[in-house]
Scaffold this motif. Sequence first.
Motif, PDB file in Angstrom:
ATOM      1  N   GLN A 185       0.822  -1.210   0.000  1.00  0.00           N
ATOM      2  CA  GLN A 185       0.000   0.000   0.000  1.00  0.00           C
ATOM      3  C   GLN A 185       0.855   1.260   0.000  1.00  0.00           C
ATOM      4  N   GLY A 186       2.062   1.150   0.574  1.00  0.00           N
ATOM      5  CA  GLY A 186       2.934   2.317   0.612  1.00  0.00           C
ATOM      6  C   GLY A 186       3.811   2.467  -0.616  1.00  0.00           C
ATOM      7  N   LEU A 187       4.328   1.353  -1.131  1.00  0.00           N
ATOM      8  CA  LEU A 187       5.287   1.402  -2.240  1.00  0.00           C
ATOM      9  C   LEU A 187       4.767   0.805  -3.536  1.00  0.00           C
ATOM     10  N   GLY A 188       3.615   0.118  -3.484  1.00  0.00           N
ATOM     11  CA  GLY A 188       3.094  -0.529  -4.683  1.00  0.00           C
ATOM     12  C   GLY A 188       3.243  -2.046  -4.603  1.00  0.00           C
ATOM     13  N   TRP A 189       2.512  -2.731  -5.469  1.00  0.00           N
ATOM     14  CA  TRP A 189       2.492  -4.197  -5.416  1.00  0.00           C
ATOM     15  C   TRP A 189       3.791  -4.824  -5.912  1.00  0.00           C
ATOM     16  N   ARG A 190       4.542  -4.131  -6.771  1.00  0.00           N
ATOM     17  CA  ARG A 190       5.779  -4.724  -7.299  1.00  0.00           C
ATOM     18  C   ARG A 190       6.831  -4.966  -6.205  1.00  0.00           C
ATOM     19  N   PRO A 191       7.082  -4.006  -5.306  1.00  0.00           N
ATOM     20  CA  PRO A 191       8.025  -4.286  -4.214  1.00  0.00           C
ATOM     21  C   PRO A 191       7.580  -5.443  -3.315  1.00  0.00           C
ATOM     22  N   THR A 192       6.268  -5.661  -3.218  1.00  0.00           N
ATOM     23  CA  THR A 192       5.780  -6.792  -2.416  1.00  0.00           C
ATOM     24  C   THR A 192       6.256  -8.112  -3.006  1.00  0.00           C
ATOM     25  N   PHE A 193       6.076  -8.280  -4.324  1.00  0.00           N
ATOM     26  CA  PHE A 193       6.533  -9.504  -4.973  1.00  0.00           C
ATOM     27  C   PHE A 193       8.058  -9.629  -4.903  1.00  0.00           C
ATOM     28  N   ALA A 194       8.751  -8.503  -5.042  1.00  0.00           N
ATOM     29  CA  ALA A 194      10.209  -8.538  -4.934  1.00  0.00           C
ATOM     30  C   ALA A 194      10.629  -8.984  -3.529  1.00  0.00           C
ATOM     31  N   GLY A 195       9.919  -8.487  -2.512  1.00  0.00           N
ATOM     32  CA  GLY A 195      10.226  -8.883  -1.134  1.00  0.00           C
ATOM     33  C   GLY A 195      10.001 -10.363  -0.909  1.00  0.00           C
ATOM     34  N   VAL A 196       8.929 -10.900  -1.490  1.00  0.00           N
ATOM     35  CA  VAL A 196       8.679 -12.342  -1.380  1.00  0.00           C
ATOM     36  C   VAL A 196       9.791 -13.121  -2.076  1.00  0.00           C
ATOM     37  N   GLY A 197      10.267 -12.598  -3.217  1.00  0.00           N
ATOM     38  CA  GLY A 197      11.377 -13.243  -3.910  1.00  0.00           C
ATOM     39  C   GLY A 197      12.634 -13.271  -3.054  1.00  0.00           C
ATOM     40  N   ILE A 198      12.871 -12.202  -2.314  1.00  0.00           N
ATOM     41  CA  ILE A 198      14.043 -12.146  -1.423  1.00  0.00           C
ATOM     42  C   ILE A 198      13.924 -13.202  -0.320  1.00  0.00           C
ATOM     43  N   VAL A 199      12.716 -13.359   0.244  1.00  0.00           N
ATOM     44  CA  VAL A 199      12.509 -14.397   1.259  1.00  0.00           C
ATOM     45  C   VAL A 199      12.768 -15.775   0.651  1.00  0.00           C
ATOM     46  N   GLY A 200      12.329 -15.973  -0.604  1.00  0.00           N
ATOM     47  CA  GLY A 200      12.585 -17.234  -1.282  1.00  0.00           C
ATOM     48  C   GLY A 200      14.072 -17.492  -1.463  1.00  0.00           C
ATOM     49  N   ALA A 201      14.810 -16.457  -1.812  1.00  0.00           N
ATOM     50  CA  ALA A 201      16.261 -16.596  -1.973  1.00  0.00           C
ATOM     51  C   ALA A 201      16.931 -16.917  -0.637  1.00  0.00           C
ATOM     52  N   LEU A 202      16.457 -16.279   0.449  1.00  0.00           N
ATOM     53  CA  LEU A 202      16.986 -16.571   1.782  1.00  0.00           C
ATOM     54  C   LEU A 202      16.715 -18.020   2.163  1.00  0.00           C
ATOM     55  N   ALA A 203      15.497 -18.491   1.882  1.00  0.00           N
ATOM     56  CA  ALA A 203      15.145 -19.879   2.186  1.00  0.00           C
ATOM     57  C   ALA A 203      16.026 -20.839   1.392  1.00  0.00           C
TER      58      ALA A 203
END
Length: 408
Positions: free
Chosen positions: A167-185
């Motif tokens: 809601q603050g930065l847009g939906w694209r950073p949300t998906f990018a953040g999920v991708g980062i969690v996936g990379a960490l996992a």
Amino acid sequence: MSTASPAVHGLGDLSTKLAVFAMSIGAFGIGTGEFAIMGLLPNLAADMRITEPEAGHVISAYALGVVVGAPLFAIAFARAPRKPLMLWLMALFALGNFGSAMAPDYLSLIGLRFLAGLPHGAYFGIAALIAASMVDVGYRARAVGRVMLGLTIATLIGMPLATWLGQGLGWRPTFAGVGIVGALAFAMIFRFVPQVAASEGASPLRELGALKRPQVWLTLGIAAVGCGGMFSVFTYVVPLLTEVAHVPVVWVPLVLALFGVGMTLGNILGAAMADRALMPTIGGMLVFNVVSLAAIPWTAQFWATASLSVLLVGFTVAIGTALQTRLMDVAADGQTLAATLHHAAFNIGNALGALFGGMAIAAGFGWTSTGPVGAILAVGGLVLFGISLWLDRRTQRWEPLEAAPKAA
């Protein structure tokens, strides 16, 4: 690839805790990626210049990927060692989310969400088998529950956090953040999860053999039908709270957090109960579902009781780990396919609950009708459970099988 078979143990061993935690991080990322977009559909629709129902197809594309990917990976990679397969699945999930963040248009986003959904069911199935292989038989459900804890915490923390970010930065950073969690996992699984070979003699044909077993279909049916009631209520829980219980909009996120609390408690307690008494836990939770869902028309009338109902509906997820463990016992040599289909069945339950709940609302029965609809679905699950018990007694009492080859 041959691996040694170490002594198994409970959940107190540090190496087991680290391995389970690593897989739970992957579950957290997958859960956040699946649910976060639900709160960002208006942002996505405005950015893509489409309607909100069209934006909802993004969710449908992901769910379709889950249903397609679960059997596809289990059959195609039946002979693959489980740790490398899990790494490939997590890599595909991370790439699908990074790609979603950069999608140039609506159609490409649909395709990328389908891609991101493909590893979902297979990941949870493989993770459950690895976790169960690392502990004594009496700790299987709790080991699986610890992995799934990442999914429930995603509803409590990951989804609100991702929604706030979106809601603050847009939906694209949300998906990018999920991708980062996936990379960490991915990195944590690579470091902490032990090597686990596929079952001796594993093959696509042998995995398909699980589908010849009536108990496999009955257990999957309980997940798809008996658990659909939770989704019937949760899909329409916001208007239920605001228009029936008259909860101010500002307090809705706090009440919704109770759903995540209920899921987390259900995951922990349900896993412990399943290790002690598997079939009574499944039957008892189905009865609990019927009662808690049937009470919605009365409990939804007031703030306090509506909030309690949200927590109790979340608690019904306690049956999930028990059903996953049941599949390990009845699938024989086709455990990989059965384990991965478990999450496909839950997505079918999601679709059924939302569909029938929506039909009841559209027919004029009101927002509270989702509770009785869910209770009817839970009764359907009880019928399937009864048939399963009858078959057990008719054929001979089944004996628990080892969940998977032992970890190295």
